[in-house]
Design an enzyme around this catalytic site. Structure first.
Site, PDB file in Angstrom:
ATOM      1  N   ASP A 141       0.837  -1.199   0.000  1.00 38.88           N
ATOM      2  CA  ASP A 141       0.000   0.000   0.000  1.00 38.88           C
ATOM      3  C   ASP A 141       0.868   1.244   0.000  1.00 38.88           C
ATOM      4  O   ASP A 141       0.485   2.291   0.529  1.00 38.88           O
ATOM      5  CB  ASP A 141      -0.919  -0.003   1.230  1.00 38.88           C
ATOM      6  CG  ASP A 141      -2.038   1.018   1.112  1.00 38.88           C
ATOM      7  OD1 ASP A 141      -2.579   1.425   2.165  1.00 38.88           O
ATOM      8  OD2 ASP A 141      -2.363   1.430  -0.018  1.00 38.88           O
ATOM      9  N   LYS A 144       2.891   3.269  -5.721  1.00 36.09           N
ATOM     10  CA  LYS A 144       2.299   2.267  -6.629  1.00 36.09           C
ATOM     11  C   LYS A 144       3.329   1.766  -7.633  1.00 36.09           C
ATOM     12  O   LYS A 144       3.275   0.615  -8.051  1.00 36.09           O
ATOM     13  CB  LYS A 144       1.071   2.862  -7.327  1.00 36.09           C
ATOM     14  CG  LYS A 144       0.046   3.454  -6.354  1.00 36.09           C
ATOM     15  CD  LYS A 144      -0.229   2.565  -5.144  1.00 36.09           C
ATOM     16  CE  LYS A 144      -0.825   3.340  -3.976  1.00 36.09           C
ATOM     17  NZ  LYS A 144      -0.818   2.563  -2.708  1.00 36.09           N
ATOM     18  N   ASP A 169      -3.184  -3.028  -2.517  1.00 35.60           N
ATOM     19  CA  ASP A 169      -4.245  -2.019  -2.575  1.00 35.60           C
ATOM     20  C   ASP A 169      -4.088  -1.192  -3.853  1.00 35.60           C
ATOM     21  O   ASP A 169      -3.003  -1.129  -4.433  1.00 35.60           O
ATOM     22  CB  ASP A 169      -4.161  -1.100  -1.350  1.00 35.60           C
ATOM     23  CG  ASP A 169      -5.371  -0.175  -1.244  1.00 35.60           C
ATOM     24  OD1 ASP A 169      -5.250   0.915  -0.651  1.00 35.60           O
ATOM     25  OD2 ASP A 169      -6.454  -0.529  -1.772  1.00 35.60           O
ATOM     26  N   ASN A 170      -5.166  -0.558  -4.291  1.00 35.25           N
ATOM     27  CA  ASN A 170      -5.119   0.462  -5.351  1.00 35.25           C
ATOM     28  C   ASN A 170      -4.681  -0.026  -6.708  1.00 35.25           C
ATOM     29  O   ASN A 170      -4.069   0.731  -7.481  1.00 35.25           O
ATOM     30  CB  ASN A 170      -4.196   1.619  -4.942  1.00 35.25           C
ATOM     31  CG  ASN A 170      -4.502   2.154  -3.580  1.00 35.25           C
ATOM     32  OD1 ASN A 170      -3.678   2.043  -2.678  1.00 35.25           O
ATOM     33  ND2 ASN A 170      -5.680   2.710  -3.392  1.00 35.25           N
ATOM     34  N   GLU A 199     -11.382   4.173  -1.403  1.00 32.63           N
ATOM     35  CA  GLU A 199     -11.870   4.459  -0.046  1.00 32.63           C
ATOM     36  C   GLU A 199     -12.778   5.695  -0.001  1.00 32.63           C
ATOM     37  O   GLU A 199     -12.471   6.720  -0.590  1.00 32.63           O
ATOM     38  CB  GLU A 199     -10.693   4.653   0.931  1.00 32.63           C
ATOM     39  CG  GLU A 199      -9.569   5.541   0.457  1.00 32.63           C
ATOM     40  CD  GLU A 199      -8.451   4.759  -0.234  1.00 32.63           C
ATOM     41  OE1 GLU A 199      -8.731   3.703  -0.823  1.00 32.63           O
ATOM     42  OE2 GLU A 199      -7.320   5.222  -0.204  1.00 32.63           O
TER      43      GLU A 199
HETATM   44  O1  LIG Z   1      -0.235   6.938  -2.775  1.00 31.25           O
HETATM   45  C1  LIG Z   1      -0.893   6.196  -2.049  1.00 31.25           C
HETATM   46  N1  LIG Z   1      -0.303   5.492  -1.077  1.00 31.25           N
HETATM   47  C2  LIG Z   1       1.139   5.503  -0.914  1.00 31.25           C
HETATM   48  C3  LIG Z   1       1.691   6.723  -0.181  1.00 31.25           C
HETATM   49  C4  LIG Z   1       3.198   6.598  -0.191  1.00 31.25           C
HETATM   50  C5  LIG Z   1       3.768   6.362   1.152  1.00 31.25           C
HETATM   51  C6  LIG Z   1       4.929   5.476   1.170  1.00 31.25           C
HETATM   52  C7  LIG Z   1       5.213   4.566   2.122  1.00 31.25           C
HETATM   53  C8  LIG Z   1       6.441   3.885   1.937  1.00 31.25           C
HETATM   54  C9  LIG Z   1       7.040   2.928   2.772  1.00 31.25           C
HETATM   55  C10 LIG Z   1       8.271   2.409   2.434  1.00 31.25           C
HETATM   56  N2  LIG Z   1       8.904   2.776   1.315  1.00 31.25           N
HETATM   57  C11 LIG Z   1       8.345   3.701   0.500  1.00 31.25           C
HETATM   58  C12 LIG Z   1       7.110   4.261   0.806  1.00 31.25           C
HETATM   59  S1  LIG Z   1       6.181   5.460  -0.011  1.00 31.25           S
HETATM   60  C13 LIG Z   1      -2.379   6.114  -2.186  1.00 31.25           C
HETATM   61  C14 LIG Z   1      -3.043   7.091  -2.946  1.00 31.25           C
HETATM   62  C15 LIG Z   1      -4.430   7.055  -3.097  1.00 31.25           C
HETATM   63  C16 LIG Z   1      -5.132   8.096  -3.896  1.00 31.25           C
HETATM   64  C17 LIG Z   1      -6.195   7.744  -4.730  1.00 31.25           C
HETATM   65  C18 LIG Z   1      -6.857   8.708  -5.470  1.00 31.25           C
HETATM   66  C19 LIG Z   1      -6.456  10.023  -5.390  1.00 31.25           C
HETATM   67  F1  LIG Z   1      -7.106  10.967  -6.109  1.00 31.25           F
HETATM   68  C20 LIG Z   1      -5.378  10.393  -4.577  1.00 31.25           C
HETATM   69  C21 LIG Z   1      -4.727   9.433  -3.822  1.00 31.25           C
HETATM   70  C22 LIG Z   1      -5.178   6.046  -2.482  1.00 31.25           C
HETATM   71  C23 LIG Z   1      -4.526   5.067  -1.732  1.00 31.25           C
HETATM   72  O2  LIG Z   1      -5.236   4.063  -1.127  1.00 31.25           O
HETATM   73  C24 LIG Z   1      -3.135   5.084  -1.592  1.00 31.25           C
HETATM   74  O3  LIG Z   1      -2.550   4.081  -0.874  1.00 31.25           O
HETATM   75 MG   LIG Z   2      -3.951   2.533  -0.533  1.00 24.27          MG
END
Ligand SMILES: O=C(NCCCCc1cc2ccncc2s1)c1cc(-c2ccc(F)cc2)cc(O)c1O
Ligand SMILES: [Mg+2]
Length: 214
Positions: A141, A144, A169-170, A199
């Site tokens: 998660d 992506k 996810d996603n 979500e």
């Molecule tokens: O980017 C998303 N999730 C990742 C955040 C990046 C955090 C990280 C954690 C980590 C740990 C270790 N190494 C590297 C990393 S990088 C995310 C985005 C949307 C979304 C959907 C539609 C939208 F209009 C806008 C956002 C929905 C979701 O469910 C998500 O999970």
């Molecule tokens: Mg997600």
């Protein structure tokens, strides 16, 4: 001083959830994100699918890539058998600081090890740092476009065994097309798509469950 969204989510938990009650923590976050401010938790609809996969796998070791505020961490950890361990990686220190407090409010700190840093740096160190042999379940998660390289890295580091389950996810929104193509076409994975919604919205999204065949 101006609060951040993760801080407002923590406030909602501390105001509306009961200490030591993981379900009330999940409910409080969902209520806040549905009625006050959208946030990128896996959410209640996909969360039910996550719960069913966790219950089916009944994992002793779980890796979560992407903690955010700890919503899915709490959902997963609340379903783990005694002595089971969940390692969750978070890149953003501000998110990690909030997630630690959410996980503590739920009373699950003994089951969860939150590690700050990038998945690409930490996956190769899992065995030596945390004494992990293999993961029974991995919840993807995080970034992506890191799903595919990190899956290949976990294979290379022998962190997956015959029967290990990857749950991503996603896979539709924001999407992980290269990952989907890989797990659906590789003879080393048995993949299944669980159609759902992004979500707290009506936008299509879903979870991809992929069993590593060894
Ligand atoms: O980017 C998303 N999730 C990742 C955040 C990046 C955090 C990280 C954690 C980590 C740990 C270790 N190494 C590297 C990393 S990088 C995310 C985005 C949307 C979304 C959907 C539609 C939208 F209009 C806008 C956002 C929905 C979701 O469910 C998500 O999970
Ligand atoms: Mg997600």
């Amino acid at each position: 001083t101006q609060s951040t969204r993760p801080q407002r989510i923590l406030d909602a938990v501390q105001k509306n959830a009961t200490r030591g009650d993981p379900r009330s923590v999940v409910k409080a976050i969902d209520h806040f994100c549905r009625n006050k401010e959208w946030a990128m938790n896996v959410g209640d609809e996909k969360g039910c699918i996550l719960d069913s996969v966790v219950s089916e796998v009944n994992p002793a070791t779980v890796l979560e890539l992407g903690t955010y505020c700890g919503y899915s961490t709490v959902r997963i950890a609340s379903l783990l058998p005694p002595h089971a361990k969940l390692i969750t990686l978070e890149f953003n220190p501000d998110f990690a600081a909030i997630a630690r407090q959410v996980i503590a409010w739920a009373g699950l700190e003994d089951k969860v090890q939150l590690v700050e840093g990038a998945s690409g740096d930490w996956i190769p160190k899992m065995k030596e740092q945390f004494g992990v042999k293999t993961f029974d379940l991995v919840f993807l998660d995080h970034w992506k476009n890191s799903y595919l390289p990190d899956t290949k890295l976990m294979e290379e580091c022998s962190l997956l065994r015959k029967g290990s389950v990857l749950l991503a996810d996603n896979v539709i929104c924001p999407g992980a097309p290269d990952y989907l193509e890989f797990v659906r076409s590789s003879p080393r994975y048995k993949s299944q798509y669980f159609k759902s919604h992004l979500e707290y919205t009506k936008v299509e999204d879903g979870l991809e469950k992929s069993v590593f065949l060894g």
